[in-house]
Design a protein around this motif. Structure first.
Motif: not given
Length: 140
Positions: A7, A15, A64, A67
């Motif tokens: 990410r 997140a 979350s 993410a």
């Protein structure tokens, strides 16, 4: 070995904020759950309402964590464990009669329990993998 999905720093930070917000939401939903528990004797749907609140909180925490970069199995396992921990903590804190601000204390305790997942995500995922391997040999 299982690790975090890639990410960007911005996505991971967003997140992390979403995770902490979902933890606070889950803790606050427990107050509604306590009210529903008191209503359970009079209303047939109150038990189901508490289940729905916990499912919404679990879904928010798992989403979350996904993410943030947790693989789905780890997000489900860690999110489910966190949901149970937060449920117990918030119920314990909010049912103490002598506490001045039980709701605020429950949120602070919930965030304190949830923070290590963000601070040490690799260690959390590794621990999840070890527990899963011990419970389900041959999966890892």
């Amino acid at each position: 070995m299982v690790s975090l999905d890639p990410r960007t720093d911005g996505a991971r930070a967003a997140a992390a904020v979403a995770y902490l917000a979902s933890v606070a939401l889950l803790v606050l939903l427990q107050e509604v759950g306590l009210r529903l528990r008191r209503e359970e004797q009079r209303a047939w749907w109150a038990g189901n309402g508490r289940d729905i609140l916990n499912a919404v909180g679990l879904a928010a925490v798992v989403a979350s964590l996904r993410a943030f970069g947790f693989p789905l199995p780890a997000a489900l396992g860690v999110g489910g464990s966190m949901t149970l921990l937060l449920f117990g903590t918030s119920i314990f804190v909010e049912t103490r009669e002598r506490l001045a601000h039980p709701r605020a204390l429950a949120v602070v305790a919930g965030v304190a329990f949830a923070a290590p997942v963000l601070i040490f995500p690799g260690a959390v995922i590794a621990a999840f993998a070890r527990v899963t391997a011990a419970l389900f040999p041959g999966m890892w």
